[in-house]
Write a protein that holds these residues in place. Structure first.
Motif, PDB file in Angstrom:
ATOM      1  N   LEU A   2     -40.281-105.729 -24.103  1.00 54.17           N
ATOM      2  CA  LEU A   2     -39.856-105.112 -22.829  1.00 54.17           C
ATOM      3  C   LEU A   2     -40.821-103.986 -22.452  1.00 54.17           C
ATOM      4  CD1 LEU A   2     -36.018-104.976 -23.526  1.00 54.17           C
ATOM      5  CD2 LEU A   2     -37.079-106.177 -21.587  1.00 54.17           C
ATOM      6  N   ALA A   3     -41.236-103.219 -23.446  1.00 52.66           N
ATOM      7  CA  ALA A   3     -42.179-102.122 -23.182  1.00 52.66           C
ATOM      8  C   ALA A   3     -43.513-102.696 -22.708  1.00 52.66           C
ATOM      9  CB  ALA A   3     -42.362-101.277 -24.440  1.00 52.66           C
ATOM     10  N   MET A   4     -43.909-103.823 -23.283  1.00 49.62           N
ATOM     11  CA  MET A   4     -45.185-104.435 -22.873  1.00 49.62           C
ATOM     12  C   MET A   4     -45.127-104.921 -21.425  1.00 49.62           C
ATOM     13  SD  MET A   4     -46.165-106.382 -26.387  1.00 49.62           S
ATOM     14  CE  MET A   4     -47.345-107.473 -25.654  1.00 49.62           C
ATOM     15  N   VAL A   5     -43.944-105.344 -20.968  1.00 52.34           N
ATOM     16  CA  VAL A   5     -43.802-105.756 -19.561  1.00 52.34           C
ATOM     17  C   VAL A   5     -43.938-104.536 -18.645  1.00 52.34           C
ATOM     18  CG1 VAL A   5     -42.190-106.745 -17.865  1.00 52.34           C
ATOM     19  CG2 VAL A   5     -42.377-107.761 -20.134  1.00 52.34           C
ATOM     20  N   GLY A   6     -43.629-103.359 -19.183  1.00 54.10           N
ATOM     21  CA  GLY A   6     -43.803-102.141 -18.388  1.00 54.10           C
ATOM     22  C   GLY A   6     -42.516-101.376 -18.142  1.00 54.10           C
ATOM     23  N   PHE A   7     -41.381-101.879 -18.622  1.00 52.46           N
ATOM     24  CA  PHE A   7     -40.123-101.150 -18.439  1.00 52.46           C
ATOM     25  C   PHE A   7     -40.157 -99.847 -19.238  1.00 52.46           C
ATOM     26  CE2 PHE A   7     -38.651-105.546 -17.601  1.00 52.46           C
ATOM     27  CZ  PHE A   7     -38.126-105.335 -16.331  1.00 52.46           C
ATOM     28  N   ARG A   8     -39.452 -98.838 -18.740  1.00 52.06           N
ATOM     29  CA  ARG A   8     -39.250 -97.623 -19.523  1.00 52.06           C
ATOM     30  C   ARG A   8     -38.221 -97.981 -20.582  1.00 52.06           C
ATOM     31  NH1 ARG A   8     -36.642 -93.437 -16.979  1.00 52.06           N
ATOM     32  NH2 ARG A   8     -36.582 -94.354 -14.929  1.00 52.06           N
ATOM     33  N   THR A   9     -38.679 -98.180 -21.792  1.00 45.49           N
ATOM     34  CA  THR A   9     -37.824 -98.795 -22.817  1.00 45.49           C
ATOM     35  C   THR A   9     -37.336 -97.758 -23.826  1.00 45.49           C
ATOM     36  OG1 THR A   9     -39.142-100.799 -22.560  1.00 45.49           O
ATOM     37  CG2 THR A   9     -37.707-100.702 -24.472  1.00 45.49           C
ATOM     38  N   ARG A  10     -36.024 -97.842 -24.094  1.00 42.48           N
ATOM     39  CA  ARG A  10     -35.421 -97.006 -25.144  1.00 42.48           C
ATOM     40  C   ARG A  10     -34.775 -97.915 -26.184  1.00 42.48           C
ATOM     41  NH1 ARG A  10     -31.535 -93.534 -21.255  1.00 42.48           N
ATOM     42  NH2 ARG A  10     -33.087 -93.142 -19.642  1.00 42.48           N
ATOM     43  N   GLY A  11     -34.636 -97.386 -27.379  1.00 44.50           N
ATOM     44  CA  GLY A  11     -33.940 -98.135 -28.417  1.00 44.50           C
ATOM     45  C   GLY A  11     -32.986 -97.225 -29.162  1.00 44.50           C
ATOM     46  N   TRP A  12     -31.971 -97.848 -29.766  1.00 40.99           N
ATOM     47  CA  TRP A  12     -30.974 -97.071 -30.513  1.00 40.99           C
ATOM     48  C   TRP A  12     -30.642 -97.821 -31.803  1.00 40.99           C
ATOM     49  CZ3 TRP A  12     -25.396 -97.779 -31.298  1.00 40.99           C
ATOM     50  CH2 TRP A  12     -24.763 -96.619 -31.791  1.00 40.99           C
ATOM     51  N   SER A  13     -30.670 -97.102 -32.898  1.00 41.34           N
ATOM     52  CA  SER A  13     -30.358 -97.702 -34.201  1.00 41.34           C
ATOM     53  C   SER A  13     -29.587 -96.687 -35.030  1.00 41.34           C
ATOM     54  CB  SER A  13     -31.648 -98.129 -34.908  1.00 41.34           C
ATOM     55  OG  SER A  13     -32.563 -97.061 -34.925  1.00 41.34           O
ATOM     56  N   ARG A  14     -29.183 -97.106 -36.220  1.00 40.54           N
ATOM     57  CA  ARG A  14     -28.425 -96.198 -37.091  1.00 40.54           C
ATOM     58  C   ARG A  14     -29.374 -95.152 -37.672  1.00 40.54           C
ATOM     59  NH1 ARG A  14     -27.068 -96.242 -42.276  1.00 40.54           N
ATOM     60  NH2 ARG A  14     -28.445 -98.047 -42.506  1.00 40.54           N
ATOM     61  N   THR A  15     -30.508 -95.636 -38.180  1.00 40.54           N
ATOM     62  CA  THR A  15     -31.527 -94.724 -38.704  1.00 40.54           C
ATOM     63  C   THR A  15     -32.715 -94.709 -37.746  1.00 40.54           C
ATOM     64  OG1 THR A  15     -32.481 -96.525 -40.007  1.00 40.54           O
ATOM     65  CG2 THR A  15     -30.854 -95.142 -41.114  1.00 40.54           C
ATOM     66  N   ARG A  16     -33.435 -93.608 -37.756  1.00 38.24           N
ATOM     67  CA  ARG A  16     -34.505 -93.402 -36.764  1.00 38.24           C
ATOM     68  C   ARG A  16     -35.649 -94.408 -36.950  1.00 38.24           C
ATOM     69  NH1 ARG A  16     -34.593 -89.708 -32.565  1.00 38.24           N
ATOM     70  NH2 ARG A  16     -36.693 -89.617 -31.751  1.00 38.24           N
ATOM     71  N   LYS A  17     -36.143 -94.930 -35.848  1.00 41.05           N
ATOM     72  CA  LYS A  17     -37.255 -95.885 -35.884  1.00 41.05           C
ATOM     73  C   LYS A  17     -38.424 -95.335 -35.081  1.00 41.05           C
ATOM     74  CE  LYS A  17     -35.084 -99.246 -38.027  1.00 41.05           C
ATOM     75  NZ  LYS A  17     -34.148 -98.335 -38.680  1.00 41.05           N
ATOM     76  N   SER A  18     -39.600 -95.924 -35.284  1.00 42.07           N
ATOM     77  CA  SER A  18     -40.767 -95.573 -34.493  1.00 42.07           C
ATOM     78  C   SER A  18     -41.401 -96.881 -34.021  1.00 42.07           C
ATOM     79  CB  SER A  18     -41.737 -94.768 -35.374  1.00 42.07           C
ATOM     80  OG  SER A  18     -42.940 -94.588 -34.688  1.00 42.07           O
ATOM     81  N   ILE A  19     -41.337 -97.131 -32.723  1.00 44.55           N
ATOM     82  CA  ILE A  19     -41.871 -98.378 -32.155  1.00 44.55           C
ATOM     83  C   ILE A  19     -42.742 -97.996 -30.971  1.00 44.55           C
ATOM     84  CG2 ILE A  19     -41.282-100.591 -31.070  1.00 44.55           C
ATOM     85  CD1 ILE A  19     -38.547-100.408 -32.458  1.00 44.55           C
ATOM     86  N   LYS A  20     -43.963 -98.509 -30.974  1.00 46.43           N
ATOM     87  CA  LYS A  20     -44.928 -98.155 -29.929  1.00 46.43           C
ATOM     88  C   LYS A  20     -44.355 -98.451 -28.537  1.00 46.43           C
ATOM     89  CE  LYS A  20     -49.723 -98.766 -28.700  1.00 46.43           C
ATOM     90  NZ  LYS A  20     -50.400 -99.864 -28.099  1.00 46.43           N
ATOM     91  N   GLY A  21     -44.371 -97.467 -27.668  1.00 46.91           N
ATOM     92  CA  GLY A  21     -43.925 -97.665 -26.278  1.00 46.91           C
ATOM     93  C   GLY A  21     -42.430 -97.574 -26.086  1.00 46.91           C
ATOM     94  N   VAL A  22     -41.684 -97.321 -27.171  1.00 43.78           N
ATOM     95  CA  VAL A  22     -40.217 -97.303 -27.085  1.00 43.78           C
ATOM     96  C   VAL A  22     -39.714 -95.913 -27.486  1.00 43.78           C
ATOM     97  CG1 VAL A  22     -38.078 -98.339 -27.947  1.00 43.78           C
ATOM     98  CG2 VAL A  22     -40.143 -99.757 -27.691  1.00 43.78           C
ATOM     99  N   ALA A  23     -38.893 -95.305 -26.622  1.00 39.66           N
ATOM    100  CA  ALA A  23     -38.280 -94.016 -26.969  1.00 39.66           C
ATOM    101  C   ALA A  23     -37.091 -94.299 -27.877  1.00 39.66           C
ATOM    102  CB  ALA A  23     -37.832 -93.302 -25.697  1.00 39.66           C
ATOM    103  N   CYS A  24     -37.218 -93.923 -29.136  1.00 42.56           N
ATOM    104  CA  CYS A  24     -36.206 -94.312 -30.128  1.00 42.56           C
ATOM    105  C   CYS A  24     -35.172 -93.208 -30.342  1.00 42.56           C
ATOM    106  CB  CYS A  24     -36.885 -94.659 -31.450  1.00 42.56           C
ATOM    107  SG  CYS A  24     -37.885 -96.150 -31.337  1.00 42.56           S
ATOM    108  N   HIS A  25     -33.902 -93.593 -30.295  1.00 43.80           N
ATOM    109  CA  HIS A  25     -32.783 -92.683 -30.544  1.00 43.80           C
ATOM    110  C   HIS A  25     -32.013 -93.249 -31.737  1.00 43.80           C
ATOM    111  CE1 HIS A  25     -33.177 -90.790 -26.475  1.00 43.80           C
ATOM    112  NE2 HIS A  25     -33.750 -91.946 -26.239  1.00 43.80           N
TER     113      HIS A  25
END
Ligand code: NDP
Length: 305
Positions: free
Chosen positions: A148-171
């Motif tokens: 989704l981030a590669m398509v250009g959307f402002r992408t966020r993600g949410w998980s139990r433990t913190r993640k780091s994914i290029k182009g994704v604001a992780c919560h």
């Protein structure tokens, strides 16, 4: 030692035999329960697992393992595993991209207008002005969020433990949920079903999204409080919804979601992996079980997924 393919569709048994001629694969316990080392399950979970004295592994052929999380159903000390393959992630990401883009470009509205003989020009928001959030950043969610981030959307993600994914604001975690949800235009649920995630898609959550947001649930039916959905659509909190999973599958023919044009139902088919694609992963898990080793994709009983 043997693999018991309990209540598993015949094409999968055939594919597994072809992928693993080294394994003894049976479809019933037979006269020597002590020979069974692994049990493969599809929809039904056998209630006789404790009668298999040398059982090392219960392997779910589906990615969701909530059916196995019943206390004492799988004896202590027996590994629980599931299949998690690149084929599944690829299929799910196709599904997520298809439905986010379909919602983003209002395809159902265009089809309605075409049916009425209308030709209406409109301006679309840029993907970069649209916030998309993915709940669950595991094997499936992380791949979908990345794409989704590669398509250009402002992408966020949410998980139990913190993640780091290029182009994704992780919560992460319960404390990070509000910031993740705030003003999202599209919400995608790819969570496992656990006590902590059951009913998570509810009226309170919908109210935190951008007005007229879109929802996609391809996790499990138990994530959605179905009674909250039509009121959220009627109040304008949601504009449209895509559901791959429902609390009761198949749903009764008079289920109100069937008749609502704002809801698109896909029959639990977001990921369509063939038996031949899944069999090598199942075989590898069973080979490890022969020597008592955990499967490549283990399930943690404490976490519930
Ligand atoms: P994973 O176990 O790899 O990932 C699960 C993700 O959910 C992880 O990121 C995990 O966080 C997060 N998570 C779990 N509990 C919570 C919580 N309480 N709060 C916040 N985040 C949480 O699973 P998969 O990605 O392989 O699959 C996800 C689900 O998708 C499956 O369980 C199944 O229900 C569904 N599915 C649906 C299919 C379909 O056809 N519709 C097909 C396949 C799967 P963390 O990373 O910190 O552990």
């Amino acid at each position: 030692m043997s693999v018991l393919a309990h209540d598993v569709p015949e094409p999968f048994v055939t594919a597994l035999r072809a992928a693993a001629p080294d394994l003894d694969i049976r479809t019933s316990v037979g006269p020597d329960p002590e020979a069974v080392r692994s049990v493969l399950i599809w929809l039904a979970v056998p209630d006789f697992l404790e009668t298999l004295p040398n059982l090392s592994l219960v392997l779910s052929l589906g990615a969701g393992v909530e059916r196995l999380m019943v206390p004492r159903l799988v004896p202590d000390g027996v590994h629980i595993g599931r299949i998690s393959s690149a084929v599944q992630a690829e299929g799910m990401s196709d599904y997520v991209l298809l439905h986010v883009l379909r919602q983003h470009r209002r395809l159902s509205q265009l089809q309605d207008e075409q049916a009425r003989g209308e030709w209406r020009w409109r301006l679309w928001p840029r993907a970069g002005d649209v916030a998309v959030g993915v709940m669950g950043l595991g094997a499936l969610g992380a791949d979908a969020a990345r794409k989704l981030a590669m398509v250009g959307f402002r992408t966020r993600g949410w998980s139990r433990t913190r993640k780091s994914i290029k182009g994704v604001a992780c919560h992460s975690g319960a404390n990070g949920l509000a910031a993740f949800l705030a003003d999202l235009h599209h919400l995608v649920c790819l969570l496992p079903l656990t006590p902590a995630t059951t009913d998570i898609l509810n009226a309170d959550l919908f109210a935190q999204l951008a007005p007229g947001a879109f929802l996609i649930n391809a996790g499990r039916g138990g994530h959605l409080v179905e009674a909250d959905l039509l009121p959220a659509l009627n109040a304008g909190h949601l504009e449209g919804v895509t559901l791959d999973v429902l609390r009761q599958e198949p749903p009764p023919a008079d289920h109100p979601f069937f008749a609502d044009p704002r809801i698109l139902l896909t029959p639990h088919s977001a990921v369509c992996a063939t038996p031949g694609q899944l069999a090598p992963d199942a075989a590898e898990a069973c080979r490890r079980a022969e020597r008592g080793a955990p499967p490549p994709c283990p399930v943690d009983r404490e976490r519930g997924y």
